[in-house]
Design an enzyme around this catalytic site. Structure first.
Site, PDB file in Angstrom:
ATOM      1  N   PHE A   1       6.770  -6.319  15.467  1.00  0.00           N
ATOM      2  CA  PHE A   1       7.645  -6.995  14.341  1.00  0.00           C
ATOM      3  C   PHE A   1       8.642  -6.273  13.765  1.00  0.00           C
ATOM      4  CE2 PHE A   1       7.881  -7.836   9.598  1.00  0.00           C
ATOM      5  CZ  PHE A   1       8.377  -8.982   9.632  1.00  0.00           C
TER       6      PHE A   1
ATOM      7  N   GLU B   1      14.270  -0.588   8.926  1.00  0.00           N
ATOM      8  CA  GLU B   1      15.487   0.104   9.250  1.00  0.00           C
ATOM      9  C   GLU B   1      15.605   1.498   8.290  1.00  0.00           C
ATOM     10  OE1 GLU B   1      19.023  -1.982   9.345  1.00  0.00           O
ATOM     11  OE2 GLU B   1      17.946  -3.745  10.267  1.00  0.00           O
TER      12      GLU B   1
ATOM     13  N   GLY C   1      13.409   0.147   3.698  1.00  0.00           N
ATOM     14  CA  GLY C   1      12.114   0.367   3.935  1.00  0.00           C
ATOM     15  C   GLY C   1      11.451  -0.401   2.799  1.00  0.00           C
TER      16      GLY C   1
ATOM     17  N   ILE D   1       9.009   0.929  14.386  1.00  0.00           N
ATOM     18  CA  ILE D   1       8.424  -0.079  14.601  1.00  0.00           C
ATOM     19  C   ILE D   1       7.249   0.006  15.601  1.00  0.00           C
ATOM     20  CG2 ILE D   1       8.724  -2.306  15.938  1.00  0.00           C
ATOM     21  CD1 ILE D   1      10.692  -1.771  13.390  1.00  0.00           C
TER      22      ILE D   1
ATOM     23  N   ASP E   1       2.940 -11.309   3.423  1.00  0.00           N
ATOM     24  CA  ASP E   1       1.791 -11.818   2.531  1.00  0.00           C
ATOM     25  C   ASP E   1       0.686 -12.115   3.350  1.00  0.00           C
ATOM     26  OD1 ASP E   1       3.150 -11.742  -0.003  1.00  0.00           O
ATOM     27  OD2 ASP E   1       3.833 -13.881   0.103  1.00  0.00           O
TER      28      ASP E   1
ATOM     29  N   ARG F   1      -0.992  -8.499   5.117  1.00  0.00           N
ATOM     30  CA  ARG F   1      -1.356  -7.563   4.256  1.00  0.00           C
ATOM     31  C   ARG F   1      -2.816  -7.227   4.043  1.00  0.00           C
ATOM     32  NH1 ARG F   1       1.691  -9.474  -0.153  1.00  0.00           N
ATOM     33  NH2 ARG F   1       3.421  -8.396   0.846  1.00  0.00           N
TER      34      ARG F   1
ATOM     35  N   GLN G   1     -15.157  16.476   2.939  1.00  0.00           N
ATOM     36  CA  GLN G   1     -15.761  17.516   2.050  1.00  0.00           C
ATOM     37  C   GLN G   1     -17.382  17.386   2.167  1.00  0.00           C
ATOM     38  OE1 GLN G   1     -14.076  19.203  -0.052  1.00  0.00           O
ATOM     39  NE2 GLN G   1     -15.541  20.111  -1.054  1.00  0.00           N
TER      40      GLN G   1
ATOM     41  N   GLU H   1       3.230  -1.473   5.704  1.00  0.00           N
ATOM     42  CA  GLU H   1       3.238  -2.861   5.159  1.00  0.00           C
ATOM     43  C   GLU H   1       3.426  -2.855   3.397  1.00  0.00           C
ATOM     44  OE1 GLU H   1       0.708  -4.740   8.731  1.00  0.00           O
ATOM     45  OE2 GLU H   1       1.291  -5.886   7.083  1.00  0.00           O
ATOM     46  N   GLY H   2       4.113  -2.396   2.911  1.00  0.00           N
ATOM     47  CA  GLY H   2       4.366  -2.209   1.550  1.00  0.00           C
ATOM     48  C   GLY H   2       3.670  -1.103   0.927  1.00  0.00           C
TER      49      GLY H   2
END
Lengths: 261, 385
Positions: free
Chosen positions: B122, B126, B130, B156, B239, B242, B336, B363-364
């Site tokens: 996908f 660019e 972003g 990509i 959407d 995600r 840890q 993806e956000g």
């Protein structure tokens, strides 16, 4: 190309224990798997079908729970499955097993090729393949590491030898047994698993096979088991690794530590 | 916890787990170390029907939905987020076609995607677009029966490994975001080349490259939906996908828990396994509790989407945000718990920690997710007045 794969359900030997009282395998709670060498046979049969068309039928002789092995074969992509199951088959040695399998294969119908693993990991005899071929009256080639060419009525294969390999041409139908070098068995597919869930497994009995009862099971087995015993347990062992030099150093250190040298 | 999965969902989980354990775990360190794309694993997943899980049966897929895809992504992520990124990016690249493609486009591309024969990427991001995806500068100009693409896409996933690309480009610069359109571009089209291959902190089994379009001519039929729909298609795609990033978070967190508790049980300090110390027990308890909460949120949002929920932006943003913040925390805690060993490449948790970081970014970013959530909350209050 119609291919028959002979498979065997075996206990997962990585989990096998022997009963101290009866000297036999403790089967309870031990998972059953398809004999690993037979997995290569299944994979090769599916690959041949993908190239040449036709069908793949898996056959096994065993108790009703051997159905699980056949279903696993279906989940990998085998088209049809046949279970040979009857009390009359119980106690069979390799000869009587081969007799039943040969009868079963004749019952399944016309075929071009029978494939099996080189041996089963429980009995380790490597006899059922050649004996079945003999009873079917077809050529047999063992230890196939590669199928080079398949044409109508013939195939060329590579037989793994201790040093190098032989190139063998055989007429078809034939029976071959395969070694692990031949391929990498695939995982089941989702469509295969869904098909396996719903497939009804054809079960053939001694009567269905029109078999001679005297050649089946314990009665038909020339092998006599005189005694079963577990090997005497060996003492504590340790496997050394590294270069020869490193291993010798370790040995020297251990001997010194125990004041032997 | 029992999530009342159906027999089929359990079958999918078990198969994905088998792929993860048999095919991914043995090679994940090598893939990470060598920055190597898992070509064989992707093939094996195709053969196992996992690539076509979410593709309708009429196009050669399994016709399963969001929850099933999340279950598969979670299992694969338990073993390696690099591999699961390659897997999930394939779904991401396919969504524009799945959601907006014509029957012809679907027939042409989906069957090969379903079998894993061809991978998808996908292309939205660019250099100057972003978090602000509306900043894209790649253009697509109609010239006769062809669109001419010019511009560079950055970072990509599946870049050079894919064969089918869904690309967002501007067909009308003056309209801003409303002037964007989505296209299918096939590898090998003249004028379409690859640029820099990125050297990343984590998810190194995934391939991240630049796509360069220089007078790249594609047939007019490769437009997805209509001109001007590009931005909407991109947003709907994100959407839908995600939630999968949330599932990656749940997977890597669980993978880290499984590794660290096994290690801690066998690690003797002060004469006893370190799991006998409350300090360690409490960290482990928090890790599992948070991961379970993340899983419950991801599964319930996936189920809502599968039941036909129309507006799930806020819910899926919350699932992505919570599950990936949890993944970062839990993988850090796993290191840890394992102490010095956790920091070493001999064990997989340091890789899990590096891998987890990207989940808060791609993806956000999780900051953008918070924007989505807050704006939706505020909008709802405004509507009530």
């Amino acid at each position: 190309m119609n291919i028959i794969v002979m498979i065997k359900q075996v206990p997962d030997t990585s989990e096998v224990r022997i009963s101290r009282e009866t000297n036999t395998l403790i089967r309870d709670g031990v998972p059953s798997i398809i004999n690993p060498y037979d997995m290569y046979a299944i994979e090769e049969a599916i690959r041949l079908r993908e190239q040449h068309g036709g069908t793949v039928t898996a056959v096994t002789m065993g108790p009703p729970q051997a159905t699980d092995a056949l279903k696993h074969a279906v989940s990998m992509g085998v088209d049809n499955v046949v279970l040979l199951s009857d009390r009359a088959f119980a106690g069979a040695d390799t000869w009587a097993t081969s007799y039943a399998l040969a009868k079963g294969i004749q019952k399944i119908g016309p075929f071009d090729l029978v494939i099996a693993g080189k041996q089963a990991i429980d009995g380790d005899t490597a006899q059922v393949g050649p004996e079945t071929a003999d009873m079917l009256g077809i050529p047999f080639v063992a230890y196939i590491r590669k199928i080079e060419k398949v044409e109508p009525g013939m195939m060329v294969v590579e037989r793994l030898m201790d040093e190098g390999y032989d190139v063998v041409e055989t007429t078809l139908p034939a029976l071959i047994t395969v070694v692990k070098e031949i391929n990498q068995p695939r995982l089941p597919s989702l469509k295969g698993k869904m098909k396996a869930k719903n497939i009804s497994v054809t079960t053939l009995t001694a009567v269905d096979l029109t078999a001679d009862e005297n050649k089946l099971g314990l009665k038909g087995s020339p092998t006599q088991v005189v005694k079963i015993f577990p090997p005497t347990p060996r003492g504590d062992r340790e496997m050394l690794s590294g270069t020869i030099g490193e291993q010798l150093d370790t040995v020297a250190k251990k001997l010194k530590k125990q004041a032997i040298i | 916890m029992d999530y009342m999965l159906t027999e089929e969902q359990i079958m999918i989980r078990d198969l994905a787990r088998q792929v993860a354990e048999e095919k991914i775990v043995p090679v994940r360190a090598e893939l990470d170390e060598q920055n190597k794309f898992p070509t064989d694993i992707m093939k094996a997943m195709g053969q196992a029907d996992l690539m076509g899980l979410f593709i309708p049966e009429e196009y050669g897929g399994l016709g399963k939905k969001v929850l099933e895809l999340c279950i598969a992504v979670e299992e694969i992520s338990k073993a390696c987020v690099g591999v699961s990124t390659s897997y999930a990016a394939n779904a991401l690249g396919t969504y524009p076609l799945l959601l907006y493609g014509t029957d012809e486009q679907k027939k042409k591309y989906l069957p090969d995607i379903a079998t894993g024969k061809r991978l998808v990427a996908f292309g939205l991001t660019e250099a100057n677009a972003g978090s602000d995806a509306s900043g894209i500068q790649t253009t697509a100009k109609l010239d006769g029966n062809e669109y001419v693409l010019n511009g560079t896409k950055q970072w990509i996933t599946n870049g050079i490994e894919a064969e089918i690309y869904t690309i967002v480009a501007l067909t009308n610069r003056s309209k801003g975001p409303r002037g964007a359109s989505a296209f299918v571009v096939e590898k090998g089209t003249p004028g379409f080349t690859f640029g820099k291959k990125e050297n990343k902190m984590g998810i190194r089994a995934s391939s991240t490259t630049e796509l360069i379009f220089s007078d790249c001519r594609i047939p007019k039929e490769n437009l997805i939906a209509k001109e001007g729909m590009g931005f909407i298609i991109a947003m709907k795609t994100l959407d839908s996908s995600r939630i999968g990033v949330g599932a990656q978070g749940v997977g890597v967190a669980q993978g880290a828990i499984d590794e660290s508790i096994r290690f801690a049980k066998g690690r003797i300090q002060f004469g006893q396994p370190v799991t006998s110390f409350q300090a360690v027990q409490h960290i482990l308890a928090d890790m599992q509790t948070q991961t379970e909460a993340a899983r419950a949120l991801v599964y319930s949002v996936a189920r809502a989407m599968d039941s036909g929920a129309k507006d799930f932006s806020r819910a899926s943003a919350m699932a992505k945000l919570f599950a990936t913040d949890t993944a970062m925390k839990v993988t850090t805690d796993a290191v840890q718990v394992m102490g010095g060993s956790g920091y070493m490449k001999e064990y997989p948790v340091e890789k899990m920690m590096r891998d987890a970081k990207i989940l808060q970014i791609y993806e956000g970013t999780n900051q953008i997710q918070r924007n989505v959530i807050a704006l939706d909350m505020i909008r709802e209050v405004s509507r009530q007045k």
